[in-house]
Design an enzyme around this catalytic site. Structure first.
Site, short mmCIF file in Angstrom:
data_model
loop_
_atom_site.label_atom_id
_atom_site.label_comp_id
_atom_site.label_asym_id
_atom_site.label_seq_id
_atom_site.Cartn_x
_atom_site.Cartn_y
_atom_site.Cartn_z
N ASP A 253 -2.43 -8.21 15.49
CA ASP A 253 -2.51 -6.76 15.45
C ASP A 253 -2.91 -6.19 16.82
O ASP A 253 -3.88 -5.43 16.93
CB ASP A 253 -3.51 -6.28 14.39
CG ASP A 253 -3.26 -6.88 13.02
OD1 ASP A 253 -2.08 -7.14 12.71
OD2 ASP A 253 -4.24 -7.07 12.28
N GLY B 283 -5.98 -8.27 0.44
CA GLY B 283 -5.53 -7.92 -0.89
C GLY B 283 -6.32 -6.82 -1.57
O GLY B 283 -6.00 -6.46 -2.71
N ALA C 230 -6.77 2.32 3.16
CA ALA C 230 -7.24 2.83 4.44
C ALA C 230 -7.39 1.71 5.47
O ALA C 230 -8.50 1.33 5.86
CB ALA C 230 -8.56 3.58 4.27
N ILE C 231 -6.24 1.18 5.91
CA ILE C 231 -6.24 0.20 7.00
C ILE C 231 -5.13 0.55 7.98
O ILE C 231 -4.34 1.45 7.75
CB ILE C 231 -6.07 -1.25 6.51
CG1 ILE C 231 -4.68 -1.46 5.90
CG2 ILE C 231 -7.16 -1.63 5.51
CD1 ILE C 231 -4.36 -2.93 5.63
N ASP C 232 -5.07 -0.16 9.09
CA ASP C 232 -4.01 -0.04 10.09
C ASP C 232 -3.89 1.38 10.66
O ASP C 232 -2.83 2.00 10.61
CB ASP C 232 -2.67 -0.47 9.50
CG ASP C 232 -2.61 -1.95 9.14
OD1 ASP C 232 -3.57 -2.67 9.47
OD2 ASP C 232 -1.62 -2.37 8.53
N SER D 236 -1.03 0.64 3.94
CA SER D 236 -0.51 -0.69 3.67
C SER D 236 -0.27 -0.85 2.18
O SER D 236 -1.14 -0.53 1.37
CB SER D 236 -1.53 -1.73 4.13
OG SER D 236 -1.13 -3.02 3.74
N PHE D 237 0.94 -1.31 1.83
CA PHE D 237 1.27 -1.61 0.43
C PHE D 237 0.93 -0.41 -0.47
O PHE D 237 1.06 0.73 -0.04
CB PHE D 237 0.57 -2.89 -0.02
CG PHE D 237 1.18 -4.14 0.58
CD1 PHE D 237 1.91 -5.01 -0.21
CD2 PHE D 237 1.06 -4.43 1.93
CE1 PHE D 237 2.49 -6.15 0.33
CE2 PHE D 237 1.63 -5.57 2.47
CZ PHE D 237 2.34 -6.43 1.67
N TRP D 238 0.57 -0.65 -1.71
CA TRP D 238 0.26 0.40 -2.68
C TRP D 238 1.31 1.53 -2.57
O TRP D 238 2.49 1.29 -2.68
CB TRP D 238 -1.18 0.91 -2.49
CG TRP D 238 -2.16 -0.01 -3.16
CD1 TRP D 238 -2.58 0.04 -4.46
CD2 TRP D 238 -2.82 -1.15 -2.57
NE1 TRP D 238 -3.45 -1.01 -4.71
CE2 TRP D 238 -3.62 -1.75 -3.58
CE3 TRP D 238 -2.82 -1.73 -1.30
CZ2 TRP D 238 -4.39 -2.85 -3.37
CZ3 TRP D 238 -3.59 -2.85 -1.08
CH2 TRP D 238 -4.36 -3.40 -2.11
N GLU E 195 3.57 -1.45 6.09
CA GLU E 195 2.23 -1.25 6.67
C GLU E 195 2.33 -1.09 8.18
O GLU E 195 3.40 -1.07 8.77
CB GLU E 195 1.29 -2.39 6.30
CG GLU E 195 1.75 -3.77 6.69
CD GLU E 195 0.82 -4.86 6.14
OE1 GLU E 195 -0.16 -4.55 5.47
OE2 GLU E 195 1.11 -6.04 6.39
N HIS F 280 3.42 -5.59 13.21
CA HIS F 280 2.32 -4.72 13.62
C HIS F 280 2.63 -4.09 14.98
O HIS F 280 1.96 -4.35 15.98
CB HIS F 280 0.99 -5.46 13.66
CG HIS F 280 -0.17 -4.49 13.52
ND1 HIS F 280 -0.78 -4.25 12.32
CD2 HIS F 280 -0.76 -3.67 14.42
CE1 HIS F 280 -1.74 -3.34 12.49
NE2 HIS F 280 -1.73 -2.96 13.75
#
Length: 323
Positions: free
Chosen positions: A44, A121, A157-159, A176-178, A212, A282
């Site tokens: 990343d 995850g 709440a990432i990236d 990310s995902f979801w 993501e 990324h």
């Protein structure tokens, strides 16, 4: 064969422009990463040009890993942003020292870094803000929580990625995902949320909704949303690939080269695994004196995460390609 000097003003290409006449080339034509030396382990990665010259890179790692380069080729270890631990992040990392996916830029005479804390995850995640006047290891001050998601959230709440518009608006994309990639507006004076609104930028409905690592880059009157599709963090079995869409407005809607909305799973592929390059993803982009630069990580045959750097060109219809 392709040969170019990263960081130099000259780019020599023994490839015809016709290869890049479309937005997404066949994987067999994708270039290998440009030459980088020294400390090239990275996951990343994000790179910023330093006002004093050279480059500062931040990557996922314990306390955020820092590296420096004078020429965008040779990289050296430069310690950790937070060498004394990050106790404020422990509730999101389950006590793991690793912080994820920093986004670094230079704004108003200081370095600004958004970074995330989570566990694999989980959607119990948080994005924090830190600042430094020098960017050096141990000089970073945590400025606190920007946004968090919970185990009941339908987003993650990432990236994080900060984008500042020409008019001076600050926007933070992440996710990310979801339910995919989100965006919130920030107050430039604090770097924190300006209001409670949230914009949906991209979503997938296949491969476990795997989208993501957003990065928004302005070019030629468009905003380009770069993301990673499919799966990271599986070594040589990783299937990450870099996709892009564009919009006239920073808040979207973003569409791919075929006109498919990124909120409907759209995205034009510009880089994917090939030969011994596995799971490139990324993405981060910055403008340099010689070209626009794409930064990413990929995995070797042995499963090691490495720094990838290539240049970005633009077709006559204003779509990016990697060389």
């Amino acid at each position: 064969m392709r040969k170019f000097l990263l960081g130099g003003a000259t780019v020599l290409l023994a490839v015809t422009a016709a290869v890049y006449g479309v937005g997404a080339a066949d994987a067999a034509t994708y270039p290998n990463p440009g030459t980088v030396t020294g400390s090239t382990g990275a996951h990343d990665p994000t790179i910023v040009k330093r006002p004093t010259g050279g480059y500062l890179m931040a990557t996922t790692g314990a306390g955020i890993t820092l590296k420096t380069s004078t020429n965008r080729i040779a990289f050296a270890d430069a310690g950790r942003a937070f060498p004394n631990g990050t106790s404020w992040a422990n509730p999101y990392t389950n006590g793991d020292a690793n912080l994820w996916a920093p986004d670094i830029s230079y704004r108003g005479g200081k370095y600004v870094m958004y970074y995330s804390a989570s566990s694999f995850g989980s959607s119990k995640s948080a994005i924090f803000l830190a600042t430094s006047t020098t960017g050096a290891a141990g000089s970073w001050t945590n400025q606190g929580l920007v946004i968090e998601s919970t185990t009941s959230s339908n987003w993650n709440a990432i990236d994080p990625n900060l984008t500042v518009t020409a008019s001076g608006e600050w926007w933070l994309s992440f996710g990310s995902f979801w339910s995919g990639i989100k965006m919130v507006k920030l107050n430039p004076s604090t770097g924190k949320r300006a209001d409670s609104s949230m914009v949906n930028l991209a979503e997938r409905f296949v491969n476990s909704k795997s989208v993501e690592a957003p990065f928004i880059y302005a070019h030629g009157g468009y905003y380009y949303l770069f993301v990673a599709f499919d799966f990271c963090c599986r070594g040589a079995s990783s299937t990450y690939r870099i996709m892009v869409g564009r919009s006239r407005s920073i808040t979207g809607p973003y569409v791919d080269q075929a006109g498919v909305a990124m909120t409907a799973g759209g995205g034009t592929e510009i880089l994917a695994g090939h030969d011994s390059i596995h799971g490139p993803g990324h993405p981060a982009v910055f403008g340099d004196t010689d070209a626009d630069v794409l930064v990413y990580h990929y995995y070797t045959n042995a499963g090691d995460a490495r720094l990838g750097i290539n240049l970005l060109g633009w077709t006559s219809s204003a779509w990016p390609y990697v060389y």
